[in-house]
Design a protein around this motif. Structure first.
Motif, PDB file in Angstrom:
ATOM      1  N   TYR A   1       0.800  -1.198  -0.075  1.00  0.00           N
ATOM      2  CA  TYR A   1       0.072   0.143   0.000  1.00  0.00           C
ATOM      3  C   TYR A   1       0.979   1.224   0.050  1.00  0.00           C
ATOM      4  O   TYR A   1       2.100   1.217   0.704  1.00  0.00           O
TER       5      TYR A   1
ATOM      6  N   TYR B   1       0.088   4.943   1.442  1.00  0.00           N
ATOM      7  CA  TYR B   1      -0.816   6.140   2.268  1.00  0.00           C
ATOM      8  C   TYR B   1       0.014   7.405   1.903  1.00  0.00           C
ATOM      9  O   TYR B   1       1.173   7.592   2.071  1.00  0.00           O
TER      10      TYR B   1
ATOM     11  N   GLN C   1       0.060  11.437   3.813  1.00  0.00           N
ATOM     12  CA  GLN C   1      -0.403  12.262   5.069  1.00  0.00           C
ATOM     13  C   GLN C   1       0.064  13.566   4.719  1.00  0.00           C
ATOM     14  O   GLN C   1       1.203  14.124   4.693  1.00  0.00           O
TER      15      GLN C   1
ATOM     16  N   LEU D   1      -3.667   9.606   8.099  1.00  0.00           N
ATOM     17  CA  LEU D   1      -3.245   8.975   6.679  1.00  0.00           C
ATOM     18  C   LEU D   1      -4.418   8.783   5.780  1.00  0.00           C
ATOM     19  O   LEU D   1      -5.405   8.445   6.268  1.00  0.00           O
TER      20      LEU D   1
ATOM     21  N   LEU E   1      -5.493   6.361   2.169  1.00  0.00           N
ATOM     22  CA  LEU E   1      -4.956   5.565   1.379  1.00  0.00           C
ATOM     23  C   LEU E   1      -4.907   6.108  -0.025  1.00  0.00           C
ATOM     24  O   LEU E   1      -5.696   6.802  -0.562  1.00  0.00           O
TER      25      LEU E   1
ATOM     26  N   TYR F   1      -3.040   0.824  -3.652  1.00  0.00           N
ATOM     27  CA  TYR F   1      -2.363  -0.585  -3.517  1.00  0.00           C
ATOM     28  C   TYR F   1      -2.122  -1.406  -4.568  1.00  0.00           C
ATOM     29  O   TYR F   1      -2.875  -1.033  -5.791  1.00  0.00           O
TER      30      TYR F   1
ATOM     31  N   VAL G   1      -8.087  -1.992   4.055  1.00  0.00           N
ATOM     32  CA  VAL G   1      -7.825  -0.846   3.923  1.00  0.00           C
ATOM     33  C   VAL G   1      -8.091  -0.026   5.392  1.00  0.00           C
ATOM     34  O   VAL G   1      -8.907  -0.332   5.994  1.00  0.00           O
ATOM     35  N   LEU G   2      -6.760   0.733   5.776  1.00  0.00           N
ATOM     36  CA  LEU G   2      -7.293   1.534   7.025  1.00  0.00           C
ATOM     37  C   LEU G   2      -7.910   2.969   6.631  1.00  0.00           C
ATOM     38  O   LEU G   2      -7.417   3.508   5.654  1.00  0.00           O
TER      39      LEU G   2
ATOM     40  N   PHE H   1      -8.160   6.553   8.675  1.00  0.00           N
ATOM     41  CA  PHE H   1      -7.374   6.994   9.911  1.00  0.00           C
ATOM     42  C   PHE H   1      -8.407   8.170  10.390  1.00  0.00           C
ATOM     43  O   PHE H   1      -9.136   8.991   9.502  1.00  0.00           O
ATOM     44  N   GLY H   2      -8.219   8.341  11.647  1.00  0.00           N
ATOM     45  CA  GLY H   2      -8.635   9.743  12.177  1.00  0.00           C
ATOM     46  C   GLY H   2      -7.734  10.826  11.759  1.00  0.00           C
ATOM     47  O   GLY H   2      -6.450  10.665  11.570  1.00  0.00           O
TER      48      GLY H   2
END
Lengths: 109, 115
Positions: free
Chosen positions: A33, A35, A37, A43, A45, A48, B103-104, B106-107
């Motif tokens: 993946y 990500y 930020q 973060l 996505l 992937y 898939v994550l 996030f806050g």
């Protein structure tokens, strides 16, 4: 333990392509993946790739995977100032995701 | 819109105090995670929970505690036993995609500073 390594900083000119590289050690990763930020935020996505694929393209993003060398790259075409952020390469699976330290991309005019 | 809400965004703590960071999600995700982020390092897993009333230690659980009494909520307590608690804390939840990827989400994070 398993590890993900990536360079910490990349500077590019607006309109050029950016290439962020990473290497990983976990050979059991089914997916890899990327990500993104932005400053002071969580973060999100970006994209992937399945480990059996060599390449995945998604609009301005191209992901290349060399499974033999355990090397993953993210190419951003026509880089814009809004692309300035930290990019994390992530390997592993399910509850054992392994994050690289992140590459800070700076886009300058 | 569905998402993860973390609060507070900034928190200052004196040494010796416990503090609790809130994490709430309305995504109906079963699995939730707490990560710690330090400058120049990748995210490190503190605790995770796959289901209500159950949670497991991650790689750096010492000095932290969690609870999971409701599906939507996964608060993290940073105790006085945590030697170096100043960091950016991220809560996440996981969803599985049809193709098998996980898939994550996030806050926005909570920044804790110990004075």
């Amino acid at each position: 333990g398993e590890d993900v390594e990536q360079s910490l900083f990349l500077s590019v000119r607006e309109g050029d392509s950016s290439v962020i590289n990473c290497t990983y050690t976990d050979s059991s990763s089914t997916y890899l993946y990327w990500y993104k930020q932005e400053p002071g935020a969580g973060l999100q996505l970006l994209t992937y790739i399945f480990s059996n694929m060599d390449m995945k393209q998604d609009q301005r993003l191209t992901v290349l995977l060399n499974k033999k060398d355990k090397h993953l790259s993210l190419r951003i075409a026509d880089t814009q100032t809004g692309d300035s952020a930290i990019y994390f390469c992530v390997s592993g699976g399910y509850n054992k995701l392994i994050f690289g330290a992140g590459t800070r991309l700076a886009v300058h005019p | 819109d569905g998402g993860i809400t973390q609060s507070p965004k900034y928190l200052f703590r004196k040494e010796g105090q416990n503090v609790t960071l809130s994490c709430e999600q309305n995504l109906n995700h079963d699995a939730m995670y707490w990560y710690r982020q330090d400058p120049g390092q990748g995210l490190r897993l503190i605790y995770y929970s796959q289901i209500v009333n159950d949670f497991q230690k991650g790689d750096i659980a010492e000095g932290y505690s969690v609870s999971r009494e409701k599906k939507e909520s996964f608060p993290l307590t940073v105790t006085s036993a945590q030697k170096n608690p100043t960091a950016f804390y991220l809560c996440a939840s996981r969803r599985g995609l049809r193709d098998g990827a996980n898939v994550l989400t996030f806050g926005a994070g909570s920044r804790l500073t110990v004075l």
